[in-house]
Design a protein around this motif. Structure first.
Motif, PDB file in Angstrom:
ATOM      1  N   SER A 129       0.804  -1.226   0.000  1.00 40.08           N
ATOM      2  CA  SER A 129       0.000   0.000   0.000  1.00 40.08           C
ATOM      3  C   SER A 129       0.837   1.276   0.000  1.00 40.08           C
ATOM      4  CB  SER A 129      -0.948   0.022   1.200  1.00 40.08           C
ATOM      5  OG  SER A 129      -0.242  -0.059   2.424  1.00 40.08           O
ATOM      6  N   GLN A 130       2.042   1.254   0.573  1.00 37.85           N
ATOM      7  CA  GLN A 130       2.808   2.498   0.696  1.00 37.85           C
ATOM      8  C   GLN A 130       3.276   3.045  -0.652  1.00 37.85           C
ATOM      9  OE1 GLN A 130       3.136   4.688   3.210  1.00 37.85           O
ATOM     10  NE2 GLN A 130       1.604   3.344   4.141  1.00 37.85           N
ATOM     11  N   GLY A 131       3.371   2.195  -1.656  1.00 36.76           N
ATOM     12  CA  GLY A 131       3.761   2.672  -2.991  1.00 36.76           C
ATOM     13  C   GLY A 131       2.594   3.178  -3.808  1.00 36.76           C
ATOM     14  N   ALA A 132       1.372   3.151  -3.233  1.00 40.59           N
ATOM     15  CA  ALA A 132       0.173   3.568  -3.969  1.00 40.59           C
ATOM     16  C   ALA A 132       0.196   5.066  -4.258  1.00 40.59           C
ATOM     17  CB  ALA A 132      -1.085   3.211  -3.171  1.00 40.59           C
ATOM     18  N   LYS A 133      -0.409   5.445  -5.387  1.00 39.33           N
ATOM     19  CA  LYS A 133      -0.540   6.870  -5.711  1.00 39.33           C
ATOM     20  C   LYS A 133      -1.584   7.527  -4.807  1.00 39.33           C
ATOM     21  CE  LYS A 133       2.096   6.786  -9.541  1.00 39.33           C
ATOM     22  NZ  LYS A 133       2.509   5.381  -9.498  1.00 39.33           N
ATOM     23  N   LEU A 134      -2.565   6.729  -4.344  1.00 39.73           N
ATOM     24  CA  LEU A 134      -3.586   7.252  -3.447  1.00 39.73           C
ATOM     25  C   LEU A 134      -3.823   6.215  -2.349  1.00 39.73           C
ATOM     26  CD1 LEU A 134      -5.583   9.610  -2.967  1.00 39.73           C
ATOM     27  CD2 LEU A 134      -7.275   8.319  -4.277  1.00 39.73           C
ATOM     28  N   ARG A 135      -3.491   6.608  -1.098  1.00 39.42           N
ATOM     29  CA  ARG A 135      -3.632   5.716   0.061  1.00 39.42           C
ATOM     30  C   ARG A 135      -4.823   6.207   0.875  1.00 39.42           C
ATOM     31  NH1 ARG A 135       2.361   6.921   1.984  1.00 39.42           N
ATOM     32  NH2 ARG A 135       1.522   8.952   1.331  1.00 39.42           N
ATOM     33  N   VAL A 136      -5.885   5.401   0.862  1.00 43.86           N
ATOM     34  CA  VAL A 136      -7.174   5.806   1.416  1.00 43.86           C
ATOM     35  C   VAL A 136      -7.365   5.149   2.784  1.00 43.86           C
ATOM     36  CG1 VAL A 136      -9.661   5.882   1.019  1.00 43.86           C
ATOM     37  CG2 VAL A 136      -8.078   5.947  -0.943  1.00 43.86           C
ATOM     38  N   LEU A 137      -7.633   5.971   3.803  1.00 44.15           N
ATOM     39  CA  LEU A 137      -7.764   5.498   5.179  1.00 44.15           C
ATOM     40  C   LEU A 137      -9.178   5.722   5.693  1.00 44.15           C
ATOM     41  CD1 LEU A 137      -4.482   7.241   6.283  1.00 44.15           C
ATOM     42  CD2 LEU A 137      -4.735   4.788   5.973  1.00 44.15           C
ATOM     43  N   THR A 138      -9.561   4.925   6.701  1.00 37.50           N
ATOM     44  CA  THR A 138     -10.849   5.109   7.376  1.00 37.50           C
ATOM     45  C   THR A 138     -10.611   5.186   8.882  1.00 37.50           C
ATOM     46  OG1 THR A 138     -11.406   2.800   7.903  1.00 37.50           O
ATOM     47  CG2 THR A 138     -11.838   3.539   5.638  1.00 37.50           C
ATOM     48  N   GLU A 139     -11.691   5.374   9.641  1.00 39.23           N
ATOM     49  CA  GLU A 139     -11.542   5.398  11.102  1.00 39.23           C
ATOM     50  C   GLU A 139     -11.165   4.027  11.659  1.00 39.23           C
ATOM     51  OE1 GLU A 139     -15.996   4.563  10.492  1.00 39.23           O
ATOM     52  OE2 GLU A 139     -14.365   5.604   9.444  1.00 39.23           O
ATOM     53  N   HIS A 140     -11.281   2.978  10.832  1.00 41.32           N
ATOM     54  CA  HIS A 140     -10.886   1.635  11.271  1.00 41.32           C
ATOM     55  C   HIS A 140      -9.435   1.293  10.913  1.00 41.32           C
ATOM     56  CE1 HIS A 140     -14.958   0.900  12.408  1.00 41.32           C
ATOM     57  NE2 HIS A 140     -15.431   0.892  11.171  1.00 41.32           N
ATOM     58  N   SER A 141      -8.775   2.162  10.162  1.00 41.07           N
ATOM     59  CA  SER A 141      -7.403   1.868   9.727  1.00 41.07           C
ATOM     60  C   SER A 141      -6.459   1.769  10.925  1.00 41.07           C
ATOM     61  CB  SER A 141      -6.897   2.957   8.774  1.00 41.07           C
ATOM     62  OG  SER A 141      -7.675   2.990   7.589  1.00 41.07           O
ATOM     63  N   PHE A 153      12.684  -7.288  11.360  1.00 39.87           N
ATOM     64  CA  PHE A 153      12.878  -5.844  11.186  1.00 39.87           C
ATOM     65  C   PHE A 153      11.803  -5.385  10.199  1.00 39.87           C
ATOM     66  CE2 PHE A 153      15.151  -8.125   7.938  1.00 39.87           C
ATOM     67  CZ  PHE A 153      14.872  -7.416   6.784  1.00 39.87           C
ATOM     68  N   PRO A 154      11.501  -4.095  10.125  1.00 37.39           N
ATOM     69  CA  PRO A 154      10.456  -3.624   9.207  1.00 37.39           C
ATOM     70  C   PRO A 154      10.913  -3.700   7.753  1.00 37.39           C
ATOM     71  CG  PRO A 154      11.425  -1.769  10.372  1.00 37.39           C
ATOM     72  CD  PRO A 154      11.990  -3.011  11.004  1.00 37.39           C
ATOM     73  N   ASP A 155      10.521  -4.796   7.086  1.00 36.65           N
ATOM     74  CA  ASP A 155      11.005  -5.041   5.725  1.00 36.65           C
ATOM     75  C   ASP A 155       9.993  -4.505   4.703  1.00 36.65           C
ATOM     76  OD1 ASP A 155       9.115  -7.044   6.313  1.00 36.65           O
ATOM     77  OD2 ASP A 155      10.158  -8.562   5.128  1.00 36.65           O
ATOM     78  N   VAL A 156       9.844  -5.151   3.577  1.00 37.78           N
ATOM     79  CA  VAL A 156       8.950  -4.753   2.471  1.00 37.78           C
ATOM     80  C   VAL A 156       9.122  -3.275   2.079  1.00 37.78           C
ATOM     81  CG1 VAL A 156       7.262  -6.578   2.917  1.00 37.78           C
ATOM     82  CG2 VAL A 156       6.900  -4.351   4.008  1.00 37.78           C
ATOM     83  N   GLY A 157      10.356  -2.772   2.185  1.00 32.36           N
ATOM     84  CA  GLY A 157      10.622  -1.363   1.904  1.00 32.36           C
ATOM     85  C   GLY A 157      10.420  -0.470   3.105  1.00 32.36           C
ATOM     86  N   GLY A 158      10.231  -1.070   4.288  1.00 31.49           N
ATOM     87  CA  GLY A 158      10.015  -0.283   5.503  1.00 31.49           C
ATOM     88  C   GLY A 158      11.158   0.668   5.804  1.00 31.49           C
ATOM     89  N   GLY A 159      12.378   0.234   5.511  1.00 35.62           N
ATOM     90  CA  GLY A 159      13.513   1.131   5.700  1.00 35.62           C
ATOM     91  C   GLY A 159      13.339   2.404   4.895  1.00 35.62           C
ATOM     92  N   TYR A 160      12.851   2.251   3.677  1.00 34.41           N
ATOM     93  CA  TYR A 160      12.679   3.393   2.765  1.00 34.41           C
ATOM     94  C   TYR A 160      11.561   4.313   3.235  1.00 34.41           C
ATOM     95  CZ  TYR A 160      11.757   5.954  -1.578  1.00 34.41           C
ATOM     96  OH  TYR A 160      11.567   6.942  -2.507  1.00 34.41           O
ATOM     97  N   PHE A 161      10.335   3.753   3.443  1.00 34.64           N
ATOM     98  CA  PHE A 161       9.230   4.672   3.732  1.00 34.64           C
ATOM     99  C   PHE A 161       9.203   5.143   5.180  1.00 34.64           C
ATOM    100  CE2 PHE A 161       6.995   0.429   3.470  1.00 34.64           C
ATOM    101  CZ  PHE A 161       6.505   0.319   4.760  1.00 34.64           C
ATOM    102  N   LEU A 162       9.693   4.350   6.134  1.00 33.51           N
ATOM    103  CA  LEU A 162       9.733   4.836   7.515  1.00 33.51           C
ATOM    104  C   LEU A 162      10.805   5.904   7.703  1.00 33.51           C
ATOM    105  CD1 LEU A 162       9.236   1.585   9.656  1.00 33.51           C
ATOM    106  CD2 LEU A 162       7.533   3.339   9.080  1.00 33.51           C
ATOM    107  N   SER A 163      11.942   5.724   7.047  1.00 29.30           N
ATOM    108  CA  SER A 163      13.037   6.685   7.225  1.00 29.30           C
ATOM    109  C   SER A 163      12.682   8.062   6.668  1.00 29.30           C
ATOM    110  CB  SER A 163      14.318   6.171   6.568  1.00 29.30           C
ATOM    111  OG  SER A 163      14.202   6.141   5.155  1.00 29.30           O
ATOM    112  N   ARG A 164      11.652   8.118   5.831  1.00 25.67           N
ATOM    113  CA  ARG A 164      11.227   9.383   5.243  1.00 25.67           C
ATOM    114  C   ARG A 164      10.080  10.039   6.010  1.00 25.67           C
ATOM    115  NH1 ARG A 164      14.357   6.707   2.253  1.00 25.67           N
ATOM    116  NH2 ARG A 164      15.457   7.609   0.474  1.00 25.67           N
ATOM    117  N   CYS A 165       9.652   9.432   7.101  1.00 26.49           N
ATOM    118  CA  CYS A 165       8.680  10.086   7.985  1.00 26.49           C
ATOM    119  C   CYS A 165       9.365  11.270   8.676  1.00 26.49           C
ATOM    120  CB  CYS A 165       8.175   9.107   9.042  1.00 26.49           C
ATOM    121  SG  CYS A 165       7.160   7.768   8.380  1.00 26.49           S
TER     122      CYS A 165
END
Length: 369
Positions: A129-141, A153-165
């Motif tokens: 989902s993190q590579g999506a052009k539109l990431r849609v969330l709800t109150e249940h997310s 460790f946070p894999d699946v590209g977690g290093g990439y998208f978490l480090s950019r927070c």
């Protein structure tokens, strides 16, 4: 065009006009990803990327009547445990190589890819989902990278998208595995828009049966129901997060938290004291390295790391295998980490996870660019 699928109904695919719709259909397992599901998603996205008739893709998770929703609760960790204990390393190798290649494909998908992230979005669910052009969330997310909880460790590209927070929130999310809702996800750059869950049936019905003759129309079907996101909750502690998680090492981080009487600091310290000291140290190193890496290089690094999670100490000696045992197999929630103390983790122990077992020419993800 819908290619033939192999997951026996765990992935459902349909086409409406210019839209390709993918449903993760393993609701009894919270839509956790199996290797067959990864292969089906890869086949669909590869075909649809090349098909001019398909102009947009939407992915969602199937629900269970009367149960809380789940987009995707991660990878199939029971499979990891079973394969590792049986010495079936080829199956593990295939899973991670193909999963990371799928994550890369999604980040670089040439058409709008929209993720309806209702309910649990954890681990492998973040990867698709993190590579999506539109990431849609709800109150249940409920978003998290909880891998340190199982000695991973946070894999699946977690290093990439978490480090950019922003700030040091990436280190905080990576080390604690903290679950966040829609408000925090949008604040931290891990989500884009909020819709009330009550609007989702109408959105999905519009995507399935409405006229979808352009990518713009697909996006508009979602965007016309977007609402104000709830306020961020955890990110209110940003000054504490940024102060403590800027620490140069895990022992320094724990000492910093221990010296702070704030209830948030003490609660966070309590959480970290339950994690694998070795894998917390590996994870901190991963996030710091990934901050200056491309996605492709991060995924190659993570492929090296996950190899070592199962090969440096094979079978039951693996921190990951022990963590899964405690959480999902025996369910005693009492992992026996080795070493048990953070100050017993050496720099050499950490660096071993970053030594690639492959050359650049033989790396299983060498084709990512």
């Amino acid at each position: 065009m819908i290619p033939s699928l192999q997951s026996e109904g765990q992935i459902l695919a349909e086409v409406n006009g210019c839209l390709g719709l993918i449903t993760l259909n393993r609701a009894q397992a919270l839509n956790a990803l199996s290797l067959a599901m990864i292969r089906d998603m890869t086949a669909l996205l590869s075909a649809w990327a090349a098909d001019p008739a398909i102009q947009a893709v939407v992915v969602l998770g199937a629900g269970r009547e009367g149960k809380a929703p789940s987009f995707c609760a991660g990878g199939d960790i029971r499979f990891f445990h079973q394969a590792a204990m049986a010495g079936e390393t080829a199956a593990l190798d295939a899973f991670f190589t193909e999963e990371y290649a799928l994550n890369h494909l999604i980040h670089h998908f040439p058409k709008p890819y929209i993720a309806l992230m209702d309910g649990l979005v954890m681990g492998g669910g973040m990867g698709i989902s993190q590579g999506a052009k539109l990431r849609v969330l709800t109150e249940h997310s409920k978003l998290a990278m909880p891998e340190t909880n199982i000695g991973l460790f946070p894999d699946v590209g977690g290093g990439y998208f978490l480090s950019r927070c922003p700030g040091h929130s990436g280190e905080w999310l990576a080390l604690t595995g903290q679950v966040i809702g829609a408000g925090d996800a949008i604040e931290l750059g891990l989500g884009d828009v909020f819709v009330k869950s009550g609007e989702l049936p109408a959105i999905i019905e519009g995507l399935r049966t409405g006229t979808q003759d352009s990518a713009e129309h697909v996006v508009a079907t979602v965007m016309e129901r977007v609402d104000l996101a709830p306020a961020a909750q955890h990110w209110e502690a940003r000054s504490l997060i940024n102060r403590h998680f800027a620490a140069g090492s895990v022992p320094e981080l724990l000492a910093s938290l221990a010296a702070d009487a704030d209830p948030w600091a003490q609660s966070t310290l309590e959480t970290l004291q339950k994690r694998s000291p070795l894998m917390m140290s590996v994870t901190l190193e991963q996030i710091r390295r990934a901050r200056s890496m491309s996605l492709s290089d991060d995924l190659r690094m993570e492929r090296d790391m996950v190899h070592h999670c199962f090969h440096l100490r094979p079978g039951a000696a693996s921190e990951t295998v022990e963590g899964i045992r405690a959480l999902a197999v025996d369910k005693d929630h009492a992992p026996k980490w080795h070493p048990a103390q953070v100050d017993a983790v050496s720099r050499a122990d950490v660096l071993a996870f970053f030594q690639s077992p492959w050359t650049a020419a033989t790396h299983p993800l060498k084709s990512l660019n």
